[in-house]
Design a protein around this motif. Structure first.
Motif, PDB file in Angstrom:
ATOM      1  N   GLU A 183       0.828  -1.208   0.000  1.00 22.18           N
ATOM      2  CA  GLU A 183       0.000   0.000   0.000  1.00 22.18           C
ATOM      3  C   GLU A 183       0.862   1.257   0.000  1.00 22.18           C
ATOM      4  O   GLU A 183       2.046   1.222   0.319  1.00 22.18           O
ATOM      5  CB  GLU A 183      -0.950   0.015   1.202  1.00 22.18           C
ATOM      6  N   GLY A 184       0.209   2.345  -0.342  1.00 20.82           N
ATOM      7  CA  GLY A 184       0.879   3.626  -0.387  1.00 20.82           C
ATOM      8  C   GLY A 184       1.230   4.011  -1.810  1.00 20.82           C
ATOM      9  O   GLY A 184       1.269   3.163  -2.713  1.00 20.82           O
ATOM     10  N   PRO A 201       6.307   1.323  -3.249  1.00 23.42           N
ATOM     11  CA  PRO A 201       5.321   1.922  -2.349  1.00 23.42           C
ATOM     12  C   PRO A 201       5.820   1.980  -0.913  1.00 23.42           C
ATOM     13  O   PRO A 201       6.862   1.404  -0.573  1.00 23.42           O
ATOM     14  CB  PRO A 201       4.103   0.999  -2.485  1.00 23.42           C
ATOM     15  N   VAL A 202       5.066   2.659  -0.066  1.00 30.57           N
ATOM     16  CA  VAL A 202       5.467   2.816   1.336  1.00 30.57           C
ATOM     17  C   VAL A 202       5.540   1.453   2.020  1.00 30.57           C
ATOM     18  O   VAL A 202       6.505   1.155   2.723  1.00 30.57           O
ATOM     19  CB  VAL A 202       4.503   3.760   2.075  1.00 30.57           C
ATOM     20  N   PRO A 263       3.785   3.737   9.461  1.00 27.83           N
ATOM     21  CA  PRO A 263       3.795   4.313   8.116  1.00 27.83           C
ATOM     22  C   PRO A 263       2.791   5.446   7.944  1.00 27.83           C
ATOM     23  O   PRO A 263       3.070   6.437   7.256  1.00 27.83           O
ATOM     24  CB  PRO A 263       3.433   3.125   7.214  1.00 27.83           C
ATOM     25  N   GLY A 264       1.630   5.308   8.558  1.00 25.14           N
ATOM     26  CA  GLY A 264       0.585   6.308   8.382  1.00 25.14           C
ATOM     27  C   GLY A 264       0.718   7.533   9.260  1.00 25.14           C
ATOM     28  O   GLY A 264       0.354   8.638   8.841  1.00 25.14           O
ATOM     29  N   SER A 342      -2.508   1.307   7.058  1.00 19.27           N
ATOM     30  CA  SER A 342      -1.886   2.477   7.667  1.00 19.27           C
ATOM     31  C   SER A 342      -1.912   3.689   6.752  1.00 19.27           C
ATOM     32  O   SER A 342      -2.074   4.826   7.221  1.00 19.27           O
ATOM     33  CB  SER A 342      -0.437   2.153   8.058  1.00 19.27           C
ATOM     34  N   MET A 343      -1.771   3.492   5.449  1.00 23.85           N
ATOM     35  CA  MET A 343      -1.768   4.632   4.550  1.00 23.85           C
ATOM     36  C   MET A 343      -3.156   5.235   4.403  1.00 23.85           C
ATOM     37  O   MET A 343      -3.302   6.454   4.258  1.00 23.85           O
ATOM     38  CB  MET A 343      -1.201   4.240   3.182  1.00 23.85           C
ATOM     39  N   ARG A 344      -4.199   4.424   4.439  1.00 24.22           N
ATOM     40  CA  ARG A 344      -5.570   4.958   4.446  1.00 24.22           C
ATOM     41  C   ARG A 344      -5.758   5.830   5.680  1.00 24.22           C
ATOM     42  O   ARG A 344      -6.275   6.955   5.600  1.00 24.22           O
ATOM     43  CB  ARG A 344      -6.584   3.807   4.428  1.00 24.22           C
TER      44      ARG A 344
END
Length: 410
Positions: A183-184, A201-202, A263-264, A342-344
């Motif tokens: 994700e990310g 990505p992240v 990460p987020g 986490s990115m959401r």
């Protein structure tokens, strides 16, 4: 005859267990050795009675996470074997993982071996540091996040190894976030740095051994690379499902929950909020002196971020942004790891901060770790985070195709 057959079997096990990845065209991974216990790559090395490094002059890149199942340091494991340990290299946070600033060179107190810091005056091993070394070994637990600097330290060391025709070995360890979720946004091509070595990505869902394979081929490093695989790790395994002891890889990542949130929440700090550094629960808190806790918590709850619960919080960070100042904000709990992303969460919080406190929160600065100007531009334009995330899908599909060539575990 029995002795001869034993020698043949032993040689066969060595050949099966060490995966040599000197080219970009590695095919299906060799099956792992069966065992009743799960080991890291270091454990696999120990099972070979140290033979792979016999009479080799080794430089070891490690920190406090480089230990075996009996808590013996990788440093001591190598010394106890047949390798000649010439030098030790430490990443950000130093050999003990406690420093939060630049780290000086030092010596290992129990062996007297020099420890060269790769987070001080140098970020890469110098020619002088590598003098007399024919094998570099990397054994560090990563956090599974693109901007976590251990990734770049490994890559820089691989580049140095290739330049000096030094073998590079990775003792593999689990991605603590598992090996499935990606994700990310992809890192923008113009934003490579010490916190963004490769266009990925992240969250990339790969182990360090797998990343080394990918970097070596896709970035055309050309190192003589070997990966000592883990035993019985499955891509679906989160760190607390492995049976391995959790050792914080850095001062603020004390628990697996914090690694999931990291990460987020970490992307937000550059924009002007505390993420709980200098508290007992870093990355579980987001706040600032100018936030009103109750209204901010209500806004995030209204967004129904999957797998999370937020509640108002007050805290005084003893480190980082707003050190010693009273902050209001939220405490974040993960209620369902399977659906949590986490990115959401990070984009939802960034969007809320930008809308509610536009004169205090600098959304533009989140690009430092997000690494994606288009993502920041869409947030500024007011696009919903869910739509922004959907817009990453094409790039992530392309990354999955590249990534698939270098995976070692089913």
């Amino acid at each position: 005859m029995f002795r001869f057959r034993s020698q043949i079997c032993r040689a066969a096990l060595l050949a099966i267990s060490i995966l040599s990845v000197t080219t970009a065209h590695a095919r299906q991974p060799v099956p792992a050795m069966e065992s009743g216990n799960q080991f890291s790559g270091l454990g696999l090395y120990e099972s070979m009675n140290s033979e792979p490094f016999a009479r080799r002059r080794v430089g070891l890149i490690t920190n406090q996470t480089g230990v075996d199942a009996a808590d013996r340091r990788t440093i001591d494991v190598l010394i106890a074997g047949h390798a000649k340990l010439v030098a030790i290299f430490s990443p950000e946070h130093g050999i003990t993982g406690r420093a939060d600033a630049a780290v000086a060179d030092s010596k290992d107190p129990s062996t007297g071996i020099p420890i060269y810091s790769l987070y001080g005056k140098a970020r890469r091993p110098t020619d002088e540091m590598l003098a007399g070394i024919d094998t570099l070994v990397f054994d560090i637990q990563d956090a599974g996040v693109r901007f976590y600097t251990y990734v770049t330290t490994m890559a820089y060391c691989m580049e140095a190894a290739a330049k000096h025709h030094i073998r590079f070995v990775v003792f593999d360890r689990p991605n603590p976030l598992g090996g499935e979720v990606i994700e990310g946004p992809m890192l923008d091509a113009d934003r490579t740095s010490f916190t963004g070595y490769y266009l990925m990505p992240v969250r990339y869902g790969m182990t360090m051994g797998e990343l080394a394979r990918m970097f070596n081929a896709e970035n055309k490093i050309g190192a003589d690379l070997r990966v000592f695989r883990m035993t019985k790790w499955r891509r679906s395994d989160i760190y607390d499902q492995t049976g391995l002891k959790w050792i914080p890889p850095s001062p603020a990542l004390r628990t697996l929950t914090e690694v999931f949130l990291y990460p987020g929440t970490e992307i937000l700090q550059a924009g002007g909020v505390s993420v709980g550094r200098g508290t007992e629960t870093p990355f579980e808190l987001v706040g600032a002196p100018w936030i009103h806790a109750s209204e901010f918590a209500a806004e995030l709850e209204r967004r129904k971020i999957p797998g999370t619960h937020v509640e108002p919080a007050q805290f005084i960070p003893q480190d980082g942004l707003y050190r010693g100042q009273a902050c209001e904000g939220v405490r974040i709990s993960i209620t369902d790891r399977d659906v949590f992303r986490s990115m959401r969460m990070g984009l939802e919080i960034a969007d809320a901060l930008h809308r509610m406190y536009p004169s205090n929160f600098d959304l533009d600065k989140t690009v430092e770790l997000l690494g994606s100007p288009p993502t920041v531009a869409r947030l500024k334009r007011g696009d919903p985070p869910a739509d922004i995330i959907a817009g990453w899908s094409s790039d992530l599909d392309k990354f999955r195709k590249i990534r698939s060539k270098y995976l070692l575990y089913h």
